[in-house]
Design an enzyme around this catalytic site. Structure first.
Site, PDB file in Angstrom:
ATOM      1  N   LYS A   8     -41.086  -3.332 -43.608  1.00 43.70           N
ATOM      2  CA  LYS A   8     -42.010  -3.940 -42.685  1.00 43.70           C
ATOM      3  C   LYS A   8     -42.627  -4.809 -43.303  1.00 43.70           C
ATOM      4  O   LYS A   8     -43.365  -4.684 -44.480  1.00 43.70           O
ATOM      5  CB  LYS A   8     -42.306  -2.906 -41.742  1.00 43.70           C
ATOM      6  N   PRO A  89     -40.217  -2.287 -53.070  1.00 43.71           N
ATOM      7  CA  PRO A  89     -41.365  -1.942 -54.101  1.00 43.71           C
ATOM      8  C   PRO A  89     -42.147  -0.855 -53.550  1.00 43.71           C
ATOM      9  O   PRO A  89     -42.435  -0.955 -52.271  1.00 43.71           O
ATOM     10  CB  PRO A  89     -41.965  -3.074 -54.459  1.00 43.71           C
ATOM     11  N   LEU A  94     -45.270  -1.984 -47.630  1.00 40.07           N
ATOM     12  CA  LEU A  94     -44.130  -2.656 -47.037  1.00 40.07           C
ATOM     13  C   LEU A  94     -43.489  -1.358 -46.162  1.00 40.07           C
ATOM     14  O   LEU A  94     -42.419  -1.642 -45.533  1.00 40.07           O
ATOM     15  CB  LEU A  94     -43.230  -3.023 -48.143  1.00 40.07           C
ATOM     16  N   GLY A  96     -41.975   1.043 -46.889  1.00 38.35           N
ATOM     17  CA  GLY A  96     -40.797   1.647 -47.595  1.00 38.35           C
ATOM     18  C   GLY A  96     -40.630   3.024 -47.415  1.00 38.35           C
ATOM     19  O   GLY A  96     -39.382   3.624 -46.982  1.00 38.35           O
ATOM     20  N   GLY A  97     -41.409   4.073 -47.895  1.00 33.77           N
ATOM     21  CA  GLY A  97     -41.499   5.581 -47.547  1.00 33.77           C
ATOM     22  C   GLY A  97     -41.246   5.674 -46.033  1.00 33.77           C
ATOM     23  O   GLY A  97     -40.450   6.724 -45.869  1.00 33.77           O
ATOM     24  N   ASP A 131     -46.626   4.612 -39.661  1.00 28.44           N
ATOM     25  CA  ASP A 131     -45.795   3.475 -39.734  1.00 28.44           C
ATOM     26  C   ASP A 131     -44.344   4.059 -39.498  1.00 28.44           C
ATOM     27  O   ASP A 131     -43.529   3.274 -38.883  1.00 28.44           O
ATOM     28  CB  ASP A 131     -45.805   2.699 -40.922  1.00 28.44           C
TER      29      ASP A 131
END
Ligand code: C5P
Length: 278
Positions: A8, A89, A94, A96-97, A131
């Protein structure tokens, strides 16, 4: 079963206050982007988790925590193997996790024939991180509260973007701490963007912003330079995503984005072209 976990970006990120629980109240328009990790779920005689990046193969991984929460809540025996292929990355701002965790919740629920309702999945997502609910929704949304109060946004066009990241690290709690160190004027990028939802993509892109830049420009001046590089390479606008250190640039079309990504790679940055998802 294979499931995609989309990164995101924050098109806007306004911090409106500090809450009693120590978290911050936010107003942020977040959108998923086509850059993604992949999670593979298979039947197994015990639970296991594996990842193509060895430093992420630990019990602390948010994927493992999401899986444990899913099995504990649903009462289903944990007979599944999870394999994470990481492309996003990290740590980068972003999501990711968070997105991996959301994909594990969604994937396991679907793999075991939907024992949990949507509302329960969102409750679990919220307990895993601020998030994770947005990543579970996987659509553009206005995110409020800690980030978990979501209002989907239907009318955003897809943007061609470049996501780039340099070497520096910016731990999220440290960025929030530094933000709190001074009295700050609350930015209002989110309302401006929401007012412009029916405008053209140039007016939309103009409204993007991130309150953390006041802090990260000092903590990590390379992120400021990267935003300047994006603009010099023709980006309509460029901002930090989340608490960084990744930066995104919005371009007029895919070709301009690809050219910019190539130039940034030559300068030594990790850079990838992708699209915002609607
Ligand atoms: O919820 P999450 O685990 O992503 O938060 C990581 C850290 O970011 C928190 O420990 C907190 O320091 C900060 N945070 C915050 N307010 C938010 C979201 C995150 O202060 N709304």
């Amino acid at each position: 079963m294979k499931i995609k976990a989309y990164a995101k970006i924050n098109l806007t990120l306004d911090i409106t206050g500090i809450r009693d629980d120590g978290f911050h109240s936010l107003r942020s328009v977040m959108v998923p982007v086509s850059l993604c990790d992949e999670i593979e779920i298979n039947e197994s005689d015990s639970f296991s988790f594996d990842c193509n990046i060895k430093e992420l193969c630990s019990e602390d991984n948010l994927c493992v925590r999401a899986a444990k929460l899913f099995f504990a809540t649903s009462g289903i025996n944990a007979l599944a193997s999870l394999r994470l292929t990481k492309n996003i990355p990290f740590p980068a701002g972003l999501g990711g996790g968070s997105s991996d965790a959301a994909a594990v919740l969604r994937g396991l629920n679907s793999f075991f024939s939907s024992p949990l309702k949507e509302t329960e999945l969102f409750r679990l997502a919220e307990s895993l991180g601020s998030d994770v609910p947005l990543c579970l929704l996987s659509r553009p949304a206005l995110c409020e509260g800690r980030g978990e109060i979501l209002t989907p946004i239907e009318s955003l066009p897809s943007f061609d973007i470049v996501i780039a990241i340099g070497d520096g690290r910016l731990p999220t709690p440290a960025v929030y701490r530094e933000y709190d160190a001074e009295e700050r004027k609350v930015r209002n990028d989110t309302d401006l963007l929401l007012e412009r939802l029916n405008c053209d993509r140039y007016s939309l892109a103009e409204a993007f912003g991130n309150a953390f830049e006041e802090v990260t420009d000092k903590l990590a001046p390379e992120t400021k330079r990267l935003r300047e590089q994006m603009l010099a390479l023709g980006a309509l606008n460029s901002h930090l995503s989340g608490s960084g250190p990744s930066v995104y640039g919005v371009f007029e079309n895919a070709e301009k984005a690809q050219n910019a990504a190539k130039s940034l790679e030559k300068m030594g940055y990790f850079a990838v072209c992708c699209k915002t998802l609607s």
